[in-house]
Design an enzyme around this catalytic site. Sequence first.
Site, PDB file in Angstrom:
ATOM      1  N   ILE B 473     -10.851  28.089  23.612  1.00 36.43           N
ATOM      2  CA  ILE B 473     -11.211  27.463  24.896  1.00 36.43           C
ATOM      3  C   ILE B 473     -10.146  27.754  25.956  1.00 36.43           C
ATOM      4  CG2 ILE B 473     -12.617  25.699  23.809  1.00 36.43           C
ATOM      5  CD1 ILE B 473     -10.316  23.711  24.220  1.00 36.43           C
ATOM      6  N   LYS B 670       1.595  22.218  13.209  1.00 37.11           N
ATOM      7  CA  LYS B 670       1.158  20.832  13.437  1.00 37.11           C
ATOM      8  C   LYS B 670       0.148  20.669  14.573  1.00 37.11           C
ATOM      9  CE  LYS B 670       4.901  17.994  11.593  1.00 37.11           C
ATOM     10  NZ  LYS B 670       6.033  17.108  11.962  1.00 37.11           N
ATOM     11  N   GLU B 674      -2.412  18.905  22.429  1.00 33.65           N
ATOM     12  CA  GLU B 674      -2.511  17.611  23.100  1.00 33.65           C
ATOM     13  C   GLU B 674      -1.176  16.910  23.303  1.00 33.65           C
ATOM     14  OE1 GLU B 674      -6.560  15.729  21.744  1.00 33.65           O
ATOM     15  OE2 GLU B 674      -5.972  17.304  20.364  1.00 33.65           O
TER      16      GLU B 674
END
Lengths: 338, 711
Positions: B473, B670, B674
């Site tokens: 994206i 990890k 975000e």
Amino acid sequence: MRAFEYVRAASVAEAVGALRDDDEAQFLGGGTNLVDLLRLGVARRGRLVDVSGLPLDTVQDGPDGLRIGAAVRNSDLAAHPAVRRDYPALSQALLAGATGQLRNMATTAGNLLQRTRCLYFQDVTKPCNKRVPGSGCPARQGVHRDLAVLGTSEACIATHPSDMAVALAALDATVLTTGPAGDRTLALDDFHRLPGDEPDRDTVLQHGELVTAVQLPPPSPLSSSSVYRKVRDRASFAFAVGSVAAGLVVDGGTVVDVALAFGAVAHRPWRARVAEAALRGGPATAAAFGAALDRELAAATPLPDNAFKVPLIRAVAVAELSRLAGLGTDGGRTEDGA
Amino acid sequence: MTGTVAAPSTEQTAEQTGGRTSAPAHRVEGREKVTGRAHYAYEYPVDEVAYAWAVCADVPHGRVRHVDVDAAMGLPGVLAVLWHGNAPRMASTGDAMQDQLQSDRVHFRGEVVAVVVATTAEQAREVAGLVRVDYATEPHRSVLTEDDPSLYRPEQLNAGIPTTSEMGDPDAAFERSEVRVDEVYRTPGLHNNAMEPHATTAVWTDDRVTLWDSNQGSTPVRDAVCQVFELPRDRVRVVSTHVGGGFGSKGTPRPQVVLAVLAARHVGRPVRMALTRQQMFALVGYRTPTIQRVRLGADRTGRLQVIDHRAVVQTATHQEFAEQVGVATRVMYAARHRRTDHHVAVLDVPIPSWMRAPGECPGMYALESAMDELAVRLGMDPVELRIRNEPATDPERGTPFSSRNLVACLRRGADLVGWADRDPRPRSRREGEWWIGTGVASSTYPAYASPASASATAHPDGGYTVRVNATDIGTGARTALLVLAAEALGAARDRVRILIGDSDLPEAGVAGGSMGTASWGWAVTKVCAALRAELEDRFPDGPAEDLTVQASTEEDLQDRADVTRQAFGAQFATVRVSDVTGEIRLDRMVGVFAAGRIVNPVTARSQFLGGMTMGVGMALLEEGVMDAAFGDYANHDLATYHVPVNADIRDIHVEWIDEHDEQVNPMGTKGIGEIGIVGAAAAVANAVHHATGIRVRSLPVHLEDVASWAR
């Protein structure tokens, strides 16, 4: 968006003629506002008459001052040496507006004639007296942080969004027009209207009347001193929350001449004539500036969420006048910080 | 220098990570994108295509009585007008975003009530504005308050997270605490505005339908279309080669998916449908506004005794979305007495949904602001306060952390910004008319993974093709997967072709939860290692014909140990606030993250700084203004809903620390999509307090909140 006819005017006469008998036609300049409004359904036109290619795209420096063609692009005007030298507030105001891409497209006349960005005006699913006269104004009870505190009416609290026009108001510009009824010369201060009970009329222009130029008076110590300060939430590409154009001439601690105009606080650029009159001939002190601003702003009619514009404009105007008077931004406590 | 973003130092990065960062890779599809050859969903060349345009409710609550189809059908170019009165009844997925034109109910202003299909997009748009819809309007309530009569405690939160957690006796412990903070923090509605609006091109061929669609995972889109139109999986294909952003708002299908498929079937032609920027504010999911009460109690040494975090959020009347606002509070700091709790108000508002770090993002704004307030009340350095409350194990679950390097991030960030020289007194530093302040906040985000499958083929010419239904994206996922594939194959990157973004590829999860690289990369690494072993074993001189192997990580995921997997970070902001105007400008931001292995430093840096930039927007600009009278977010375009522009982001420095974690996944990653937004707003707001002495507990911070004339 409604299908429309597009024509390119070859001359001023042809442009004026094209609108004379066509109520659904409108002049098109850079299109940076009108095209958006067409897409949103706020503007619905049968025909667009493109006037951006007319030979109105020069800046002429003459004995009567600076004559700015209506089709001169904002970026070109901001960069013009005479503007930068003799009317710095105008250059600063232009560069404070929009983005480089938009300034490359936007024209002088188009900038003057852009519509308010009031949320209700731009949303055709909601009432707005400016868009649909008589439909109501939800802004008073609704979202109005960015809207007017001076010269409002029950019908409308929209602001004029231009930065450029605020500087022009302070610089005593005049607007030259031509139309079916002949040529007119209007003080910029008289060009834009207050909303009253006809908020659908932003200016005094008649249908089919074409702005051909903006005239600035010959340069003066006042114009050469002029500054424009825009306050905005975002550092670029944002309309003003409030703005101030100011010029000041001081001799021996006394105000010889002053020009002051506010942006984003009224339906038109707000020339602060009450404050100017209070200052002329008086002391050039922060206290005097503050007192004069208080007199000007006593006329404010703020609403809950835009009441802050009153102290904001006062603080900015006092700071800029103080700076011009050599007092520093806060009455002499600090040096230039911006 | 201002006006620029610090350039990435890949040399330094490789050194920091002990060589575990791969050599930087530029985007595989970069050339296609910058030359305009990369096709997005609305752009696939399709013959005889028609255009669908949504007609959206202009009442916030009520019923559609009638749509004047006949009048609209007479207008130029119109092929169809569909509404619930003439649309076929379709199956429900249980997700209201897919229940299109199935009921006369209007649940929120801006809901799709009809669709116009026409020969051109302009005709469709024009007619959509002219269609007469007759509504029966009902009273509405659309403004979130902490005492809304509809408040309830949901059975569970988004992603199945428990609604409450409680340990010890937080109320009594708070009363006993020597130093206390008890404050309410508010965040507004925040809106997903990916550069590419939601769009679908739908083409029926006999009884099969192909969609070119902008989404974060074509598998859920395919599955939704299969359910709604009652089609077997092999009759639906969803292609999403390039996607221009999502932030969570494309995690499941938005209304244009079902509507485009429906319209295309109805008119017997391919149909394109895109949402406008304005429509996105109501139709694609947004971050709920939040009202959060945080109570912190500590002893005089700064040890937390109690952490109590209670959140109020909103949802729509016809669909629950309960954002997990308190979730990060459960893992951040040690304290014996603790509580997190959530209540939801049911309002006549658009359906809230995922937006970058749902839960962690708004929750950490409140918690990290409260931590700053506690530091001030303790007279303690806010970095030191956080370090002092570092837990040895997960403070609520008791499980070990697979790795936890918050303290290292805080220390590194403090070094970078010269924190040791900071005068802690608010309103203590001034340059000209500007008050200067610095602030800090912690960041965290879970290291999730979801099952994925992949296949890999070795070609006789020495090349490889790797297939996984990942979605890029704009994050650089395709490139990261290529890096991992080449590494596992022991092949040069230019010999490996990676195929993603197509529901016909081996199934994999969505680009969400910051778990793309972990989930897809795991399957890719596994299948490539298997192929390499097979080649070494059976075809040491290369295969004579294509050799393909497949793998899935389903069982690997089930076998993982019970540990807490979580990335951490620290953010430092420097702001200045004008004494004249109150304007707030960000001078510098530094983010240091511990997020496991960083696969590709080039795109990773973009992910971190993009998140941080979005956090700056949250702190200072972004604000969905709910119009109580009309029941909509009134500022529904990017001219009036401000996100940061270049001039707002002068200097952002991103670093990551070397972190080896073998318990997250075989790659040791990890997830980084975000965490950059988490804590960023608190760091900025804390800096504003340090600059001005004014604590604003409602975002965004406006100039009129902090101006000297507003005191």
